[in-house]
Design an enzyme around this catalytic site. Structure first.
Site, PDB file in Angstrom:
ATOM      1  N   ASP A   1      18.964  -8.159 -19.630  1.00  0.00           N
ATOM      2  CA  ASP A   1      18.629  -9.520 -19.149  1.00  0.00           C
ATOM      3  C   ASP A   1      19.533 -10.078 -19.188  1.00  0.00           C
ATOM      4  O   ASP A   1      20.541 -10.959 -17.962  1.00  0.00           O
ATOM      5  CB  ASP A   1      17.844 -10.514 -18.955  1.00  0.00           C
ATOM      6  CG  ASP A   1      16.395  -9.503 -18.572  1.00  0.00           C
ATOM      7  OD1 ASP A   1      16.289  -8.699 -17.272  1.00  0.00           O
ATOM      8  OD2 ASP A   1      15.022 -10.881 -19.009  1.00  0.00           O
TER       9      ASP A   1
ATOM     10  N   ASP B   1       8.199  -3.426 -15.451  1.00  0.00           N
ATOM     11  CA  ASP B   1       8.581  -4.489 -16.721  1.00  0.00           C
ATOM     12  C   ASP B   1       7.380  -4.932 -16.880  1.00  0.00           C
ATOM     13  O   ASP B   1       6.379  -4.197 -17.127  1.00  0.00           O
ATOM     14  CB  ASP B   1       8.586  -5.229 -16.036  1.00  0.00           C
ATOM     15  CG  ASP B   1       9.944  -6.507 -16.126  1.00  0.00           C
ATOM     16  OD1 ASP B   1       9.965  -6.268 -17.272  1.00  0.00           O
ATOM     17  OD2 ASP B   1      10.728  -7.441 -15.271  1.00  0.00           O
TER      18      ASP B   1
HETATM   19  C1  GLA Z   1      12.333 -10.123 -15.984  1.00  0.00           C
HETATM   20  C2  GLA Z   1      13.457  -8.436 -16.117  1.00  0.00           C
HETATM   21  C3  GLA Z   1      14.624  -8.610 -15.582  1.00  0.00           C
HETATM   22  C4  GLA Z   1      13.197  -9.038 -13.744  1.00  0.00           C
HETATM   23  C5  GLA Z   1      12.937  -9.982 -14.006  1.00  0.00           C
HETATM   24  C6  GLA Z   1      11.701 -11.326 -12.814  1.00  0.00           C
HETATM   25  O1  GLA Z   1      13.029 -10.248 -16.980  1.00  0.00           O
HETATM   26  O2  GLA Z   1      14.080  -7.769 -16.985  1.00  0.00           O
HETATM   27  O3  GLA Z   1      15.304  -7.734 -14.501  1.00  0.00           O
HETATM   28  O4  GLA Z   1      12.583  -7.912 -12.944  1.00  0.00           O
HETATM   29  O5  GLA Z   1      11.940  -9.647 -14.972  1.00  0.00           O
HETATM   30  O6  GLA Z   1      10.723 -11.854 -13.302  1.00  0.00           O
END
Ligand code: GLA
Length: 709
Positions: free
Chosen positions: A512, A447
């Protein structure tokens, strides 16, 4: 006078050098017959315009420069000590590769040397370009701008399509006309970004899904970028794709090369869907590098984020893993929340050890349980970042990208680590290697959750470009050391989904936002440039956590089915009938994924709020379609549903496979559709049959198989 040409499956690039300079792009589009040099020259011979320079200057060269007699945006801006700011290159030599050319050029006045590499695979329709530059003088030259790719599109290209939006709403299509002037898509966020994709599509007319010409340009780069389309004096468009450089960021010393990322331009004579087919093929054959050289079956994934967030409880996660395996899930990914002190987003990032309160014996017992349940174990990491409230940053307070004296702004309570600094990079790699060495990790969800602000290196110099290169080097190192490892590129959803990062990774988390209705638009945009098997799409809770909308499980599952399917909820919270239905959808995905993840993309323009996309096998023996009623239709009776891409002469059996159920209002054809199937020739299916009425925010999955095998 000299000409060069490259031929793809259905395309031709034609270059012409009338004098000593860089060649002009005469044609990039549909395949042309072989032409003699004089014939190519005749195609470009033209009268000098009124009130213009006394010699005709080619404006669409492979690299337009400043001060060379054209007035469009230069593809290069460089200088030395306020001098050598004009550039006019002489073509020294052309190296012919099996599927490409390298143009070697130099500018004796500005003392710069270029290598422009063009590629067009004989069985593809994607033209690639990459430029390397060096200084021919002792004094280094500062490079402020250098386009990776310059592509000439004909004047009939009127509609431009770009992809953008915002967090949770990325890859949204925007269309515009460009009568005169320049359209510029610029990104200064330090990652590919949610709001400005390094992608641009141009075409004639309305840019339809299934017909007409289309060109699609993309820059394989995960940092700042600048894509421009500029109308030229003859109405044509020059599209440039470049990494956006900051003042003072790049200097080239004598003999030292600076190489741009790779830009790609695809051509299609078969509308936007044809363009996607060419680009998907490009990604599949030229960008992705799978462990073992071949994509394995994409494992259905459970990602713990929306079902657990930071509330990790080892026993419950183990129970979730057991339940996931029973649903047919094949990969269990432990998302954020497992690290030391990670109670919420304010702490723990940067400390890559398991929190002893949540995991008294580390992550190994959970990872072993996942494996014992027959699934792969995957782990979330965000290696480029740290919270100020972490042991790592307390010990290394200056390990961040920053400019001395400027405020160090946080985002999501985190700062960005300076990967260009060897000691920082090494510490991160050591932490990851330890995790990968100690745990049976088959997959990292990598990420990157914030943007770069005043990203200075240890000397205070801009490090946006260097940070991306250091990231690629880190990924490449880890892949070398752990060749079986797969990596997902996530950046708060789809903030880093480009062909640059995809050389090192295997999946993108498209957004997301997991709301099925929003996902239709997000995934439609993502599919323009990315093949479905690398786009993560998960079935999540209803009501949806991001939008609050409620959707049936059938709609949520159908929308995820065509991509790299996953689940993003706590399976223990499902009622038995939901568990059964979800397991049936997963089983359907597994039955179809050989087709969904390797076939050719087709799509039709939406009709009465009903969209259609599909996948057709290369041999046309099988196809699957996703029909989505995105809002209430205007008409009482559904319009005939056309199924594109089939062989007109073959007969197909079309079914709406289980767990889909026949709607209450149906006809005899629908009874067959939800039962043994309807059998019609491809030509009749392309003309259409009347589908069952569909409520708003619902979907229908159809599977067509050639009769008689
Ligand atoms: C980001 C990612 C999510 C999740 C969160 C965790 O927003 O896109 O899928 O992994 O971080 O903090």
């Amino acid at each position: 006078m000299n000409t060069w040409r490259l031929d793809g499956a259905t395309t031709t690039l034609l270059l012409l050098a009338r004098g000593e300079g860089l060649p002009e792009i005469v044609h990039w589009g549909a395949r042309l017959p072989s032409l003699a040099a004089a014939e190519v020259a005749a195609m470009r011979d033209r009268a000098v315009a009124r009130n213009a320079l006394d010699e005709d200057m080619p404006f669409a060269t492979v690299l337009p420069t400043l001060g060379a007699g054209t007035f469009g945006a230069p593809a290069l801006a460089a200088m030395r000590d306020r001098l050598d700011w004009t550039a006019e290159f002489r073509l020294d030599r052309v190296e012919e590769l099996s599927h490409g050319l390298v143009l070697h050029a130099s500018d004796p006045v500005g003392r710069l040397v270029l290598e422009i590499t063009l590629g067009l695979a004989a069985d593809g329709d994607t033209l690639t370009q990459q430029v390397a530059i060096t200084s021919g003088a002792e004094l280094a030259a500062g490079v402020q701008h250098l386009a990776a790719g310059v592509f000439a599109l004909p004047p009939r290209v009127r509609t431009l399509l770009t992809l953008g939006g915002s967090w949770g709403h990325e890859f949204i299509e925007q269309r515009t006309d460009l009568p005169m002037g320049t359209l510029a898509i610029e990104n200064r966020r330090g990652r590919t970004s949610h709001d400005r994709q390094p992608s641009l599509i141009g075409g004639g007319g309305e840019l339809a899904e299934d017909a007409g010409e289309a060109w699609g340009v993309h820059l394989g780069w995960s940092g700042n970028h600048r894509t421009t389309a500029e109308r030229q004096p003859d109405g044509s468009l020059v599209v440039q794709a470049a990494a956006l450089l900051h003042p003072g960021e790049v200097e080239v010393g004598q003999g030292a090369y600076f190489t741009t990322p790779e830009a790609v331009c695809a051509y299609s004579a078969n509308g936007l869907a044809g363009l996607s087919r060419a680009l998907h093929r490009h990604v599949r054959t030229q960008v992705l590098r799978w462990p073992g050289g071949r994509m394995s079956r994409r494992p259905v994934t459970l990602n713990t984020w929306e079902g657990t967030y930071f509330a990790h409880d080892e026993q419950r996660l183990m129970a979730q893993a057991t339940a996931a395996a029973e649903l047919g899930i094949e990969r269990f990914v432990l998302d954020d929340g497992w690290m030391l002190g990670r109670r919420d987003a304010t702490a723990g990032l940067g400390d890559w050890t398991a929190d002893p309160e949540k995991y008294p014996h580390g992550l190994l017992p959970l990872a072993r349980h996942v494996e014992a349940s027959g699934m792969q174990f995957g782990l979330w990491v965000e290696p480029e970042m740290a919270n100020p409230d972490s042991d790592f940053l307390r010990a290394n307070p200056n390990a961040t990208l920053h400019v001395e004296g400027r405020k160090r702004r946080t985002s999501r309570h985190q700062v960005v680590l300076d990967l260009t600094r060897a000691s920082v990079g090494e510490a991160i790699v050591a932490a990851l290697e330890r995790l990968l060495g100690e745990l049976p990790i088959r997959y990292l969800k990598w990420d990157m959750n914030r943007e770069l602000v005043a990203a200075g290196d240890e000397f205070g110099r801009p490090a946006y470009d260097g940070q991306v290169r250091a990231l690629y080097a880190m990924l490449s190192h880890l892949r070398g050391k752990f060749p079986e490892l797969e990596i997902e590129s996530c950046a708060s959803g789809g903030g880093r989904a480009d062909y640059g990062v995809l050389r090192h990774t295997h999946r993108v988390w498209a957004s997301d936002c997991t709301d099925a209705l929003d996902r239709l638009a997000i995934q439609r945009g993502a599919l323009r440039f990315l093949p479905p098997e690398i786009i993560g799409a998960h079935v999540s809770d209803s009501p949806n956590h991001q939008t609050g909308r409620r959707h049936t499980l059938g709609f949520r599952a159908a929308v995820a089915l065509f991509f790299h399917m996953g689940v993003e909820l706590d399976p223990l919270a499902l009622l038995q009938p939901e568990q059964d239905e979800l397991a049936a959808w997963i089983a359907l995905h597994k039955r179809l994924r050989h087709l969904l993840h390797a076939g050719e993309h087709v799509a039709l323009p939406a009709e009465d709020c009903r969209s259609l996309l599909g996948v057709v096998a290369a041999d046309r023996r099988e196809a699957a379609y996703l029909v989505a009623q995105e809002a209430s239709p205007l008409h009482a009776i559904p319009s005939p549903l056309r199924l594109p891409g089939l062989d007109p002469a073959m007969r197909y059996r079309v079914v709406a496979p289980p767990p889909q159920q026949m709607p209450e209002r149906h006809s005899a054809t629908h009874r067959a559709l939800f039962g043994a199937g309807i059998v019609l020739p491809g030509a009749a299916l392309a003309a259409g049959f009347v589908p069952p009425p569909m409520p708003p925010e619902s979907a229908l999955v159809l599977h067509a198989v050639r009769e008689g095998g």
